[in-house]
Design a protein around this motif. Structure first.
Motif, mmCIF file in Angstrom:
data_model
loop_
_atom_site.group_PDB
_atom_site.id
_atom_site.type_symbol
_atom_site.label_atom_id
_atom_site.label_comp_id
_atom_site.label_asym_id
_atom_site.label_seq_id
_atom_site.Cartn_x
_atom_site.Cartn_y
_atom_site.Cartn_z
ATOM 1 N N TYR A 92 52.071 44.026 50.834
ATOM 2 C CA TYR A 92 53.580 43.823 50.940
ATOM 3 C C TYR A 92 54.283 44.344 49.576
ATOM 4 O O TYR A 92 55.560 44.429 49.526
ATOM 5 N N PHE A 93 53.567 44.486 48.177
ATOM 6 C CA PHE A 93 54.130 44.869 47.209
ATOM 7 C C PHE A 93 53.691 46.103 46.658
ATOM 8 O O PHE A 93 53.711 46.383 45.409
ATOM 9 N N SER A 94 52.908 47.101 47.130
ATOM 10 C CA SER A 94 52.861 48.338 46.992
ATOM 11 C C SER A 94 53.878 49.151 46.545
ATOM 12 O O SER A 94 54.945 49.167 47.307
ATOM 13 N N LYS A 95 53.782 49.832 45.402
ATOM 14 C CA LYS A 95 54.845 50.587 44.555
ATOM 15 C C LYS A 95 55.980 49.737 44.312
ATOM 16 O O LYS A 95 57.183 50.240 43.997
ATOM 17 N N PHE A 96 55.781 48.349 44.257
ATOM 18 C CA PHE A 96 57.251 47.619 43.777
ATOM 19 C C PHE A 96 57.549 47.804 42.461
ATOM 20 O O PHE A 96 58.968 47.520 42.253
ATOM 21 N N HIS A 97 56.794 48.329 41.600
ATOM 22 C CA HIS A 97 57.028 48.523 40.124
ATOM 23 C C HIS A 97 58.019 49.584 40.199
ATOM 24 O O HIS A 97 58.760 49.604 39.071
ATOM 25 N N ILE A 98 58.054 50.706 41.179
ATOM 26 C CA ILE A 98 59.387 51.640 41.053
ATOM 27 C C ILE A 98 60.713 51.118 41.230
ATOM 28 O O ILE A 98 61.676 51.321 40.440
ATOM 29 N N LEU A 99 60.606 50.239 42.181
ATOM 30 C CA LEU A 99 62.020 49.642 42.573
ATOM 31 C C LEU A 99 62.367 48.734 41.366
ATOM 32 O O LEU A 99 63.484 48.439 41.014
ATOM 33 N N SER B 232 51.420 44.296 40.793
ATOM 34 C CA SER B 232 51.597 45.150 42.106
ATOM 35 C C SER B 232 50.608 46.582 42.088
ATOM 36 O O SER B 232 50.266 46.742 40.815
ATOM 37 N N GLU B 233 50.393 47.197 42.860
ATOM 38 C CA GLU B 233 49.628 48.457 42.868
ATOM 39 C C GLU B 233 50.210 49.269 42.161
ATOM 40 O O GLU B 233 51.387 49.617 42.229
ATOM 41 N N GLY B 234 49.441 49.970 41.404
ATOM 42 C CA GLY B 234 50.121 51.213 40.393
ATOM 43 C C GLY B 234 50.299 50.567 38.973
ATOM 44 O O GLY B 234 50.398 51.533 38.120
ATOM 45 N N MET B 235 50.388 49.043 38.814
ATOM 46 C CA MET B 235 50.433 48.470 37.276
ATOM 47 C C MET B 235 49.131 47.711 37.181
ATOM 48 O O MET B 235 48.445 48.395 36.401
ATOM 49 N N ASN B 236 48.668 46.663 37.821
ATOM 50 C CA ASN B 236 47.462 46.053 37.608
ATOM 51 C C ASN B 236 47.234 45.615 36.271
ATOM 52 O O ASN B 236 46.300 45.936 35.614
ATOM 53 N N LEU B 237 48.355 45.067 35.609
ATOM 54 C CA LEU B 237 48.104 44.648 34.334
ATOM 55 C C LEU B 237 47.286 43.367 34.240
ATOM 56 O O LEU B 237 47.134 42.576 35.216
ATOM 57 N N SER B 238 46.453 43.176 33.132
ATOM 58 C CA SER B 238 45.815 41.917 33.156
ATOM 59 C C SER B 238 46.562 40.612 32.798
ATOM 60 O O SER B 238 47.625 40.788 32.569
ATOM 61 N N PHE B 239 45.822 39.714 32.925
ATOM 62 C CA PHE B 239 46.589 38.251 33.135
ATOM 63 C C PHE B 239 47.466 37.996 31.618
ATOM 64 O O PHE B 239 48.821 37.716 31.775
ATOM 65 N N HIS B 240 46.869 38.416 30.576
ATOM 66 C CA HIS B 240 47.173 38.006 29.370
ATOM 67 C C HIS B 240 48.458 38.925 29.048
ATOM 68 O O HIS B 240 49.474 38.444 28.530
ATOM 69 N N LEU B 241 48.182 40.209 29.284
ATOM 70 C CA LEU B 241 49.480 41.105 29.382
ATOM 71 C C LEU B 241 50.528 40.944 29.800
ATOM 72 O O LEU B 241 51.679 40.774 29.519
ATOM 73 N N THR B 242 50.542 40.282 31.140
ATOM 74 C CA THR B 242 51.620 40.029 32.317
ATOM 75 C C THR B 242 52.123 38.793 31.647
ATOM 76 O O THR B 242 53.423 38.286 31.722
ATOM 77 N N LEU B 243 51.402 37.845 31.063
ATOM 78 C CA LEU B 243 52.061 36.501 30.397
ATOM 79 C C LEU B 243 52.630 36.829 29.155
ATOM 80 O O LEU B 243 54.016 36.176 29.103
ATOM 81 N N VAL B 244 52.427 37.684 28.385
ATOM 82 C CA VAL B 244 53.030 38.129 27.192
ATOM 83 C C VAL B 244 54.191 38.774 27.600
ATOM 84 O O VAL B 244 55.386 38.616 27.138
ATOM 85 N N GLY B 245 54.111 39.807 28.490
ATOM 86 C CA GLY B 245 55.348 40.449 29.095
ATOM 87 C C GLY B 245 56.303 39.589 29.808
ATOM 88 O O GLY B 245 57.718 39.717 29.266
#
Length: 574
Positions: free
Chosen positions: A146-153, A355-368
């Motif tokens: 469902y969220f493939s390439k969502f990071h581009i949008l 989403s696919e293409g990013m796959n950031l870690s949990f800690h980095l996602t939390l900080v971001g």
């Protein structure tokens, strides 16, 4: 069934045989609207929202009062507290929070910062991030599908949001600066009017000290105009702000009579006029105009007519522009689209990060998520605060709002400053007429350092001779007494003189230190001009300056040296 009594500014209303508290609130709203339509149009008709079972789903605009204020406005103590601040001529604090621009100072603060304003939003987004991360681990294939390439949008939406939010903050800050500028212009025009009238008031010469003073008639006119300027300013800010709006209520107006702000006749004229309650300051402005004109016709004032009338008209124009500014601060659609963009970016960030293409870690996602929320939500909240400079709304805590009490106190001081400055002139009219001004003519280049030192030495010698003569008189007066009593009288006199001299030196040192440490462009010197105030001026954390510190240290050394000399002389004489 029970009887409920509701206290409000216009009196006491009793509601009996009411089955629920919600019905009481409905009847109260109807009663308020019938007796005070002006209050209903300004938001009181929603009182109290929480009792009626409705939550606020929209941002209340400038003229919506919080329920707590409606409850407080009925109390006389609350109005007296407002009036106490309205009588001040020394501000308790600056018009806004002062700060040291150093990075260390800024990072150490919590109150009034973006962190204190957005920590709750950051916590909410961190929880959302954790939930979405857990979901992505439980259903990895669904998230990928469902969220493939969502990071581009999301990146494209981020660019639009950044530009729009930045421009929105800039426009909101312009509203804030315009508000401050308008307050200062109105304040300046009021000062101009009283300065012009005081400078042109009729005077008479004092033959005893070759000076001039106001005539009793002109002095009284100036004092009346000064009071009207203070009254105009108070009613003006009462119409602009929720903090001082209770003064416009019937109880507030009656209390202003009791506290000596207006006379009973003035109260009746204000109350019976066809002018709305929030526009009564315009009546006082017309009183100022008429008193000035008729005082000129009576021969007690001789101000420049056109220029002064123009200043009064300028007060009218600028005060009206402030009302327009607060009511037309920003189109709702503009604020709405920015709110939508900011919320969309923040709530969809965890989806983008996982989403696919990013796959950031949990800690980095939390900080971001935390950093992004603090930045974007903080900027948007800051823009909203810029649009509410007087803290009329309850969506924020008002930690850095404009301090209305300071604006009123500064105008109060200005209304008397120019009159007090001319209570006595060092040059009489007769001296100006005859041209006998030799004592007032000093060399353009001043006196040399050597001449100044010689004059200071001569003053010290004369003062010492005067003290010695006084001591001789005391000793002669004590000569008729017993020897021990004579010693005691002379000793007591010396101790009193030494104590007085030490006190003078100490006071001069403290005054010097307070003047050097006074905030730049301050209306008065804290610690010097507010000695009789029960609440000292607070201008934030003390900001040190190296040169000033060195000067103060040098002054302290000289003070200790002088103190030692005085005490040594005292011990020798004793």
């Amino acid at each position: 069934m029970k009887t409920v009594t509701l206290f409000f500014t216009s009196g006491v209303w009793c509601f009996s045989e009411v089955s629920s508290f919600a019905n009481v609130a409905v009847l109260a709203n109807q009663r308020i609207e019938s007796l005070h339509p002006s209050l209903a149009t300004h938001g009181f008709k929603h009182f109290p929202k929480k009792v009626l079972g409705r939550r606020l789903t929209r941002l209340e605009m400038v003229f919506t009062a919080p329920d707590s204020l409606v409850e407080q406005v009925s109390t006389q103590d609350f109005i007296d507290k407002i009036l106490d601040d309205c009588f001040l001529t020394r501000a308790k604090q600056p018009i806004m929070v002062q700060f040291n621009p150093s990075s260390r100072y800024i990072w150490k603060r919590w109150k009034g910062t973006v962190f204190s304003d957005t920590w709750k939003s950051c916590a909410q987004h961190m929880v959302l991030t954790a939930i979405l991360f857990l979901t992505s681990k439980l259903y990895p294939e669904s998230v990928k599908f469902y969220f493939s390439k969502f990071h581009i949008l999301w990146a494209q939406l981020l660019s639009v949001t950044t530009f729009t939010l930045t421009f929105f903050v800039n426009q909101a800050y312009k509203v804030f600066r315009t508000c401050i500028s308008t307050c200062r212009i109105v304040q300046g025009r009021l000062n101009d009017v009283i300065m012009s009238l005081a400078g042109s008031a009729r005077r008479h010469d004092d033959p005893n000290n070759d000076s001039s003073q106001f005539t009793p008639q002109s002095k009284n006119i100036i004092l009346v105009v000064s009071r009207y300027i203070r009254l105009f300013n108070i009613l003006y800010y009462a119409s602009l702000t929720r903090s001082h709006r209770p003064l416009l209520t019937p109880l507030g107006m009656r209390r202003m009579v009791s506290r000596g702000l207006i006379t009973q006749k003035e109260h009746d004229l204000l109350k019976e006029s066809n002018i709305p309650a929030t526009q009564r300051h315009n009546i006082v402005l017309m009183w100022i105009l008429r008193v000035a004109i008729e005082g000129r016709q009576a021969g007690h004032l001789n101000f420049p007519y056109r220029a002064t009338i123009s200043k009064i008209q300028g007060i009218r124009a600028k005060s009206a522009s402030m009302e327009s500014l607060l009511r037309g601060r920003m189109p709702f659609a503009y604020a709405h689209i920015v709110q939508v963009l900011v919320d969309t970016i923040l709530w969809t960030y965890p989806i983008m990060a996982l989403s696919e293409g990013m796959n950031l870690s949990f800690h980095l996602t939390l900080v971001g998520s935390t950093v992004l929320t603090a930045s974007y939500q903080g900027l948007f909240n800051l823009a909203k605060q810029f649009l509410d400079p007087f803290h009329n709304e309850n969506f924020w805590n008002g930690e850095d709002a404009l301090v209305v009490e300071t604006l009123i106190a500064e105008t109060n001081a200005g209304s008397m400053r120019w009159t007090d400055s001319l209570n006595e002139m060092p040059i009489s009219y007769q001296s100006l007429k005859t041209g006998m001004l030799e004592e007032q003519i000093l060399p353009a280049t001043g006196f040399s350092k050597e001449d100044a030192d010689a004059k200071d030495e001569m003053r010290r010698i004369r003062r010492r001779e005067e003290k010695e003569k006084e001591l001789q008189v005391v000793a002669a007066a004590a000569a008729n007494n017993v020897f021990n009593e004579e010693q005691m009288i002379v000793r007591q006199y010396i101790e009193e003189e030494v104590a007085k001299e030490l006190e003078e030196v100490q006071e001069e040192f403290e005054t010097t230190k307070n003047i050097l440490n006074a905030p730049p462009a301050s209306e008065f010197v804290p610690g010097v001009d507010d000695k009789n105030s029960t609440e000292p001026f607070e201008f934030g954390d003390e900001i040190k300056e190296e040169k000033i510190e060195k000067f103060i240290d040098k002054m302290e050394e000289e003070f200790e040296e002088t103190k030692g000399i005085i005490e040594e002389k005292s011990s020798k004489i004793s």
